[in-house]
Design an enzyme around this catalytic site. Structure first.
Site, mmCIF file in Angstrom:
data_model
loop_
_atom_site.group_PDB
_atom_site.id
_atom_site.type_symbol
_atom_site.label_atom_id
_atom_site.label_comp_id
_atom_site.label_asym_id
_atom_site.label_seq_id
_atom_site.Cartn_x
_atom_site.Cartn_y
_atom_site.Cartn_z
ATOM 1 N N GLU A 190 0.833 -1.203 0.000
ATOM 2 C CA GLU A 190 0.000 0.000 0.000
ATOM 3 C C GLU A 190 0.871 1.257 0.000
ATOM 4 O OE1 GLU A 190 -3.284 0.421 2.657
ATOM 5 O OE2 GLU A 190 -3.659 -1.722 2.773
ATOM 6 N N SER A 262 5.796 -20.914 0.412
ATOM 7 C CA SER A 262 5.818 -22.352 0.717
ATOM 8 C C SER A 262 5.112 -23.136 -0.370
ATOM 9 C CB SER A 262 5.116 -22.638 2.061
ATOM 10 O OG SER A 262 5.581 -21.805 3.087
ATOM 11 N N ASP A 334 -5.092 -10.345 2.358
ATOM 12 C CA ASP A 334 -4.974 -8.927 2.678
ATOM 13 C C ASP A 334 -5.734 -8.661 3.976
ATOM 14 O OD1 ASP A 334 -4.870 -6.216 2.860
ATOM 15 O OD2 ASP A 334 -5.721 -5.804 0.881
ATOM 16 N N ASP A 337 -4.700 -2.803 6.516
ATOM 17 C CA ASP A 337 -5.033 -1.591 5.778
ATOM 18 C C ASP A 337 -4.409 -0.390 6.475
ATOM 19 O OD1 ASP A 337 -6.470 -2.367 3.525
ATOM 20 O OD2 ASP A 337 -8.357 -2.506 4.619
#
Length: 777
Positions: A190, A262, A334, A337
């Site tokens: 971001e 991974s 996600d 923020d």
């Protein structure tokens, strides 16, 4: 203790006078610093005798009569073998390294104190159920009981001149928070995009530089696995409107941390040669000394599991019991923020009113210097992080992250998984999971396979993609979390196998946005290729897959090599050699060296535009080569194929007339976090060896492009055979002990490097040491 500490420091002085004196001194200290693994040990807090057995390779087997005692004993064993590592980890999480290392780690401590990892760990402990707290308490009691007998301390304590404090429950849970941080990187992305916007970059250019996941690339879930309606179309205009905030971003950002990766996959009965599932997992994490993992079998009336544990945490994190097995990879969800706040007198504006700051004071003690006092502003979203991302003068930037929530029962989820006997109990255990979001693959002795990605997945309002910071005015707040029934999951899929390699999880038709940023699909594509290449797969096939070093990156860039016109005779010869090569990244070959150096030079293409090379964006580079990206127009080149030809010449200039074999420059490096900075001790603490592969091979081998030193690889390998679970395999690099002078310090390294494994047996009988823990009066 003081005498030994003095003598340990004296060894360093002697080492400065000559290597031989230092070696003699180190081995003189050996007997004073190594724990005993045999005989009897009386400890307060134990309820009944516990037997601890170690194999010749150091694998620990614990047999206890109560659940309390099995976790107590794990605390003892972890402290015996990894006490310095555990101390270092808890000090990282608490932001207390500067107390023992001085100013060198002050910036790191500032960062960690600002985020509030330790505070979050304290809250997480309070949010556990009584049963969960009892496990943590038993583990902490085991560590402290071991410390109370004044055992020989690892060399690091003596060299730094301090002793470990008693452990607290938050010391345990803070390392789980740190792992969640390492595996959650959206906040950095971001900030990067906002920085680009501050330079005037358009959304379209950002999308070209960080292209979305390819539509034709493999996803974990298949469309046939979904029963949900099609998702709504995203609102792209709202994202564009947020770019007006970019003028408040600083031009320089410090973005600590890195996200790892991974592989795991599970093969159903129809594709297995035995008619029973096979499950493979190899988490790719940063390499270091000692290993991140610790191999253990734990057995008590209510807990029986074998696999890999984290020193400092009371659980088998990856492994199996007698009924089920599991493996994990990072989803890349996600769950972070950034919110840009509008300051007002005494606080910030939120929903038309002024909300006051909550001020948190943190005091950092610095060895040899005055204390440093931090006053950290807290908002309803989370801490304001400006000062630790070099953003002191801009508008407040607040972090919202699920791992800073006041409740977190992830540890209990792992405890429940190890006790589960079927898919329903496995799902019930995962219902407690918070972070870091992981791709869990599952198999059981009855022949079932499954997959679930647990986490607190934020529900964002339309138009909030999570790709850039948004205003913290209340209009872009999260709307809650997805319920478990809507998490990505599948049970006995029609395809008969499940593959995850940090690639995109969701298929078309899934109605929620888990993330818009995924790892490149190369490893997932290669796993699927190998699975589909045979009708039936064996345990040996799983081993070969984990060792596979065929580079799909080479396959993708081969057409670029074919099309470019070499600028020199040397480049013409190497173009011919590279096109005749099979793309297998063997350590003993020279072709991988030239190819990877060429790719490294090629990835400098957008450096002036974005401020750094693009090592990890091959799809941007491929698109640039096909479509003549504007960045290719330089004083020396006009087209991207000309740029690629110049990059090949520069790559060859780096090595002269005789490029070295790949393994000579690409060495898996295991550096001690502290002793690597002491030249004499580095010879004893650090290890390195030639290694094949690259960032995108199944046997992952990510490297520092400046040196080609391999920094990330398979930190643990596990293969479960449900036809006979006692035939299962596991291994990790380095060894079970963190003690520099122990024979177990690097016992497993050569075996790991050569593709070897250890038997993963609950019924193990090959023991080299036995120790009985007894309750002290």
């Amino acid at each position: 203790m003081r005498l030994l500490g003095f003598l340990a420091r004296l060894v360093l002085v002697l080492a400065g006078l000559g290597l031989a004196a230092g070696v003699v001194g180190l081995f003189w200290l050996r007997g004073a610093t190594l724990p005993q693994h045999t005989g009897r040990l009386a400890l307060k807090g134990l309820l009944a005798p516990v037997e601890m057995y170690r194999t010749p390779e150091g694998v620990l087997h614990i047999k206890a009569q109560t659940d309390h005692d099995v976790f107590f004993a794990l605390g003892v064993a972890h402290a015996q073998d990894r006490l310095w590592q555990m101390e270092f980890q808890r000090r990282i999480g608490a932001g207390r390294l500067s107390e023992v290392l001085g100013r060198a780690t002050l910036d790191q401590d500032r960062f960690l104190r600002t985020w509030g990892f330790y505070r979050a760990a304290e809250q997480a402990y309070l949010s556990l159920s009584p049963e969960g707290r009892a496990v943590v308490d038993a583990y902490v009691a085991g560590i402290n009981a071991y410390l109370s007998i004044r055992p020989p301390l690892p060399l690091e304590f003596r060299l730094l001149g301090f002793q470990p404090e008693p452990w607290k429950p938050a010391d345990v849970l803070v390392w789980a928070k740190m792992m969640a941080y390492d595996l959650s990187g959206n906040w950095r992305n971001e900030l990067e995009r906002l920085q680009w916007a501050a330079k005037g970059m358009s959304p379209e250019r950002m999308r070209r530089l960080r292209p979305p996941y390819p539509e034709d690339a493999p996803t974990v879930l298949q469309s046939e696995d979904l029963r949900q309606p099609p998702p709504p179309r995203p609102d792209g205009e709202s994202a564009r409107s947020l770019l007006s905030l970019a003028d408040r971003l600083p031009k320089v950002l410090h973005l600590p941390g890195e996200m790892w990766a991974s592989n795991n996959w599970v093969i159903g009965p129809a594709r297995s040669a035995t008619g029973k599932p096979l499950l493979a997992n190899d988490p790719h994490l940063g390499l270091g000394a000692p290993s991140i993992w610790y191999l253990v079998h734990m057995e008590a009336p209510g807990y029986k599991a074998i696999g890999s544990s984290f020193p400092g945490l009371p659980a088998v994190v990856i492994g199996r019991n007698e009924h089920i097995g599991w493996g994990v990879t990072t989803v890349g969800a996600d769950v972070q923020d950034l919110y840009i706040l509008e300051e007002a007198p005494g606080g910030y504006r939120y929903k038309g009113r002024v909300e006051p700051w909550r001020i948190r004071t943190e005091v950092i003690r610095v060895k040899g210097e005055p204390e440093v006092v931090l006053r950290i502003r807290e908002s309803r979203y989370g801490p304001v992080i400006n000062d630790v991302v070099n953003n002191p003068g801009a508008r407040p930037l607040a972090l919202r992250w699920t791992s800073l929530d006041p409740t977190d029962r992830t540890l209990e989820a792992f405890l429940g998984i190890a006790r589960a006997r079927n898919w329903q109990e496995f799902k019930a255990a995962l219902s407690l999971y918070n972070a870091p979001s992981q791709n869990f693959v599952y198999a059981d002795v009855k022949g079932n396979i499954g997959y679930m990605a647990p986490a607190r997945f934020p529900i964002r309002r339309p138009g909030h993609s999570g790709l850039m910071p948004v205003p913290g005015d209340g209009n872009w707040d999260w709307q809650g979390y997805l319920p478990q029934e809507e998490w990505p999951q599948v049970y006995n899929p029609k395809e008969g196998f499940i593959v995850t390699a940090n690639n995109k999880v969701t298929a078309p038709g899934y109605p929620h946005t888990i993330s818009l940023e995924w790892e490149e699909p190369y490893r997932a594509e290669r796993i699927r290729e190998l699975i589909l290449s045979k009708d039936k797969l064996t345990l040996e096939d799983m081993v070969a897959m984990q060792q596979d070093i065929k580079s799909l990156l080479y396959r993708e860039f081969r057409p670029v090599l074919e099309a470019l016109n070499p600028l020199s005779e040397s480049a013409r010869r190497w173009k011919t050699r590279l096109l005749a090569w099979d793309g297998v990244m063997r350590a003993e070959q020279t072709e991988p060296t030239v190819f990877q150096t060429w790719y490294t030079e090629l990835s400098r293409l957008p450096s002036q535009e974005v401020g750094q090379p693009f090592w990890e964006e091959p799809r941007y580079l491929l698109a640039a080569m096909r479509e003549d990206d504007p960045a290719c127009r330089t004083p020396d080149t006009q087209t991207c194929l000309e740029y690629a030809a110049l990059a090949l010449d520069k790559a060859l200039d780096r090595w002269g007339s005789n490029p070295p074999p790949w393994g000579q420059v690409h060495r898996a490096t295991f550096a001690h976090p502290v002793l690597t900075n002491v030249p004499f001790l580095r010879r004893f603490s650090d290890r390195s060896l030639p290694h094949g592969g690259d960032r995108y091979t199944l046997n992952r081998a990510s490297y520092d492009p400046a040196t080609f030193r391999m920094t990330v690889g398979s930190s643990y390998r596990q293969i479960l055979d449900f036809a006979d679970l006692e035939r299962s395999l596991f291994i990790h690099p380095m060894g079970q002990s963190g003690h520099l002078l122990s024979a177990q310090y690097d016992r497993l390294l050569a075996q790991w490097a050569q593709g070897g494994y250890l038997p993963m047996r609950m019924g193990e009988t090959r023991f080299a040491a036995r120790q009985t823990l007894e309750p002290a009066p």
